[in-house]
Write a protein that holds these residues in place. Structure first.
Motif, PDB file in Angstrom:
ATOM      1  N   GLU A   1     -35.035  52.937  69.102  1.00  0.00           N
ATOM      2  CA  GLU A   1     -35.862  51.769  68.788  1.00  0.00           C
ATOM      3  C   GLU A   1     -37.321  52.026  69.174  1.00  0.00           C
ATOM      4  O   GLU A   1     -38.245  51.744  68.408  1.00  0.00           O
ATOM      5  CB  GLU A   1     -35.318  50.541  69.522  1.00  0.00           C
ATOM      6  CG  GLU A   1     -36.066  49.268  69.163  1.00  0.00           C
ATOM      7  CD  GLU A   1     -35.522  48.039  69.889  1.00  0.00           C
ATOM      8  OE1 GLU A   1     -34.339  48.067  70.330  1.00  0.00           O
ATOM      9  OE2 GLU A   1     -36.288  47.069  70.031  1.00  0.00           O
ATOM     10  N   ALA A   2     -37.522  52.583  70.378  1.00  0.00           N
ATOM     11  CA  ALA A   2     -38.895  52.840  70.845  1.00  0.00           C
ATOM     12  C   ALA A   2     -39.597  53.850  69.943  1.00  0.00           C
ATOM     13  O   ALA A   2     -40.798  53.740  69.685  1.00  0.00           O
ATOM     14  CB  ALA A   2     -38.878  53.336  72.284  1.00  0.00           C
ATOM     15  N   VAL A   3     -38.850  54.828  69.444  1.00  0.00           N
ATOM     16  CA  VAL A   3     -39.450  55.819  68.546  1.00  0.00           C
ATOM     17  C   VAL A   3     -39.778  55.161  67.205  1.00  0.00           C
ATOM     18  O   VAL A   3     -40.845  55.394  66.627  1.00  0.00           O
ATOM     19  CB  VAL A   3     -38.515  57.041  68.376  1.00  0.00           C
ATOM     20  CG1 VAL A   3     -39.006  57.956  67.255  1.00  0.00           C
ATOM     21  CG2 VAL A   3     -38.424  57.817  69.693  1.00  0.00           C
ATOM     22  N   SER A   4     -38.890  54.270  66.742  1.00  0.00           N
ATOM     23  CA  SER A   4     -39.127  53.651  65.423  1.00  0.00           C
ATOM     24  C   SER A   4     -40.334  52.708  65.451  1.00  0.00           C
ATOM     25  O   SER A   4     -41.031  52.562  64.457  1.00  0.00           O
ATOM     26  CB  SER A   4     -37.876  52.918  64.934  1.00  0.00           C
ATOM     27  OG  SER A   4     -37.736  51.693  65.643  1.00  0.00           O
ATOM     28  N   THR A   5     -40.606  52.103  66.597  1.00  0.00           N
ATOM     29  CA  THR A   5     -41.761  51.200  66.659  1.00  0.00           C
ATOM     30  C   THR A   5     -43.049  51.935  67.030  1.00  0.00           C
ATOM     31  O   THR A   5     -44.129  51.342  67.032  1.00  0.00           O
ATOM     32  CB  THR A   5     -41.554  50.103  67.727  1.00  0.00           C
ATOM     33  OG1 THR A   5     -41.405  50.737  68.999  1.00  0.00           O
ATOM     34  CG2 THR A   5     -40.331  49.249  67.432  1.00  0.00           C
TER      35      THR A   5
END
Ligand code: GTP
Ligand code: SPV
Ligand code: MN
Length: 596
Positions: free
Chosen positions: A42-46
């Motif tokens: 999730e952190a990478v996608s945002t």
């Protein structure tokens, strides 16, 4: 999402925090791999985190903070004890009622549109009699992923707390708008509570670290008969297989991680010496059943300074960062998605992104006098990655301490090493520590300031009472107390260059310290303490450092020290009648010895 504990004290407090911050969603962090993998994705996608090269740096992530949010903020850090005098002259203080009233509206609804993560964690090995439990609620995935490395995080931490205990530290963090004007790092020692807002960086937000394990824990330790200190812990294995443990307190960015992981010079390794790392930043110390002082490292990872770390200066730290590590504010090599920082090597990447996010030509950028990595850029690395991690790292009883070492950055006054006359004098030696400031906190760098026991920014109560607690611990430990030393790796010559090679060669000084603990080497009495005979510091294999250099590094300039004593006297005045009379006596004894 269902709670992870039946403990009503935890659940009630969490409900209050949810009602205050009003998150869209609440996630209890159980510590499972699936959950953490999901958060990483999730952190990478945002874009909050950047995935690094999976072959070269497996499991590693990159994070960049705002340029106004790169270090601890001491001027915005508060100790909110009910009485002002309990915070003392070295801390910012505010009445807790007033501080709660000021901050509550700032937290009100702050997590609307966001997720609240509830992080249970243990400081210290789960099940250790010295360990303590914390719960941090936060709206930052970066915090969750760092806490996963730095602490024993997840549902197991609640096992240690049990279903009824109220003995856990309540940590509330919101990055809010990361507004530096509204940034507050607040400890309420009497409430076991920490409130942090408007930062998303390191020591300001990983609440288990400085806020709990030092500020709150130092206060708990005073009340419960133990000590929380800004100290590394290391074991020195001798050729006969015996291991001696020492702790060392140096101010921020003054060499704890480096000393904790040192590789001895060849002459020592050949003879069978080896250094084992137990901790690199924080020690919790308590007398054990045999009356000796035992130490645990409450942390589970290293939040280490990146610049200056390389295969030569700190091979073990660098090796620790090669997998499952988070890098904050270093530079990226865009050709292969690896990381770079000053002094990693002499080859800044051509296709670089500097720490603020600008794409630059690394060699040209550096040649123009810029830094690719922020001076306080850091790696968050799991302790288990460290090639020299001590087999005792998870020992719930801790390790027995033979020596306590103080030290700082002093260009002139302090000699390479000296030993205190006894515990009381050693407490004095710790209390008069001074060091040049570093990039670990915002503000000017390179200014000498008093930093008693390296705890100036971290002592959660009145520093005078803290010294009294040290004296009290000395009485409890009696003749089993560790011996106390002071070191200085940072004396400079007339060109301003460091004289002592430092790093692995600091083993040569540890060698003398261990010999002193074992009573196998003599010392010279000076006005400030016991010093080695220059020939007792092993210089074999050193380039350009002779016994004469050692004599110079050990010289005590009486005039400088008389000035120093004056400065100490002025510093001590701040503490009024809270200054233990023993400390005033140590100062006048020092002055008398200097005038003889
Ligand atoms: P915190 O994590 O901020 O508490 O710092 P720390 O005490 O662990 O500091 P660290 O070991 O990361 O060292 C910080 C800086 O000091 C780095 O730039 C090192 O290269 C430098 N340093 C460490 N040991 C020595 C030494 O023996 N000699 C010299 N000259 N520099 C050193
Ligand atoms: C220090 O500043 O002493 C550190 C880094 O160890 S931080 O966790 O940011 O406090
Ligand atoms: Mn530190």
């Amino acid at each position: 999402m269902a709670t992870l504990t039946k403990n009503p004290n935890v659940n009630k407090w969490v409900d209050e925090m949810i009602a205050l911050c009003k998150p869209d969603k609440v996630v209890w962090i159980d510590g499972s791999k699936d959950q953490l993998d999901g958060l990483r994705a999730e952190a990478v996608s945002t874009g909050e985190m950047i995935k690094l090269n999976e072959e070269k740096l497996p499991g590693c992530l990159y994070h960049r903070t705002l340029p106004n949010d790169v270090a601890r903020v001491e001027d915005r850090t508060f100790i909110c004890s009910r009485k002002k005098e309990d915070a003392g002259p070295t801390n910012n203080w505010c009445d807790p009622k007033e501080m709660y009233a000021k901050l509550t509206p700032m937290y009100d609804g702050v997590m609307k549109g966001r997720t609240m993560y509830i992080i249970p964690y243990s400081m210290g090995p789960i099940g250790s009699p010295l360990a303590k439990v914390g719960v941090e609620v936060t709206d930052s995935i970066y915090v969750v992923l760092n806490m996963a490395i730095m602490t024993r995080m997840g549902a197991d931490a609640f096992k240690n707390l049990g279903d009824t205990s109220d003995d856990f530290v309540r940590g509330l963090h919101s990055k809010a708008d990361v507004d530096p004007e509204k940034r507050y790092i607040v400890q309420f020692p009497e409430d076991n509570t920490i409130w942090s807002i408007n930062s998303a960086y390191g020591g300001n937000v990983l609440l288990g670290k400085k806020c709990f394990a030092l500020r709150i824990a130092s206060y708990q330790g005073k009340n419960e008969g133990w000590m929380a200190e800004h100290m590394l812990i290391l074991g020195i294995e001798k050729p006969n297989g015996e291991i001696k443990y020492v702790t060392a307190a140096f101010p921020s960015a003054c060499g704890k991680t480096n000393l904790a992981m040192l590789i001895p010079p060849e002459g020592y390794t050949k003879r069978g010496y080896k250094v084992w790392t137990v901790g690199d930043d924080i020690a919790w110390l308590k007398p054990g059943p045999d009356g000796r002082l035992y130490a645990i490292n409450p942390e589970n990872g290293f939040f280490g300074v990146a610049p200056g770390t390389n295969a030569h200066s700190n091979y073990n730290a660098l090796a620790s960062t090669r997998k499952n590590t988070i890098f904050t504010n270093v530079a990226i090599n865009n050709d292969d998605m690896t990381v770079w920082w000053e002094k990693l090597d002499n080859n800044p990447p051509v296709n670089a992104t500097e720490w603020k996010g600008e794409k630059v030509n690394g060699p040209e950028y550096v040649a123009a006098g810029n830094k690719l990595a922020h001076p306080n850029s850091r790696f968050t690395a799991p302790a288990e990655n460290c090639p020299c991690i001590s087999p005792e790292f998870n020992n719930p009883q801790g390790v027995p301490i033979s020596a306590i070492i103080f030290g700082g950055r002093r260009a002139k006054t302090a000699p390479l090493v000296y030993q205190s006359f006894n515990w009381q004098h050693g407490t004095f030696v710790g209390s008069i520590m001074a060091s040049e400031t570093t990039a670990a906190a915002t503000g000017a760098v390179g200014v000498v300031r008093r930093d008693p026991m390296a705890m100036l920014p971290f002592c959660g109560y009145h520093m005078g009472d803290y010294w009294a607690h040290w004296l009290e611990m000395g009485k409890i430990l009696g003749d089993k107390a560790p011996k106390i030393f002071n070191v200085n790796w940072f004396r400079t010559d007339e060109n301003g260059d460091f004289i002592w090679p430092g790093y692995g060669d600091n083993m040569r000084v540890l060698d003398w310290i261990i010999d002193r603990c074992e009573g196998t080497v003599d010392a010279v009495e000076t006005p400030i303490g016991y010093e080695p005979k220059p020939e007792d510091i092993n210089v074999e294999g050193l380039d350009g450092i002779t016994t004469e250099t050692i004599a110079d590094l050990l010289s005590v300039d009486k005039d400088l020290w008389k000035e120093e004593a004056k400065g100490i006297g002025e510093f001590y005045q701040k503490f009024g009648d809270k200054l233990p009379k023993e400390m005033a006596k140590e100062l006048s004894d020092l002055e008398a010895r200097l005038s003889k």
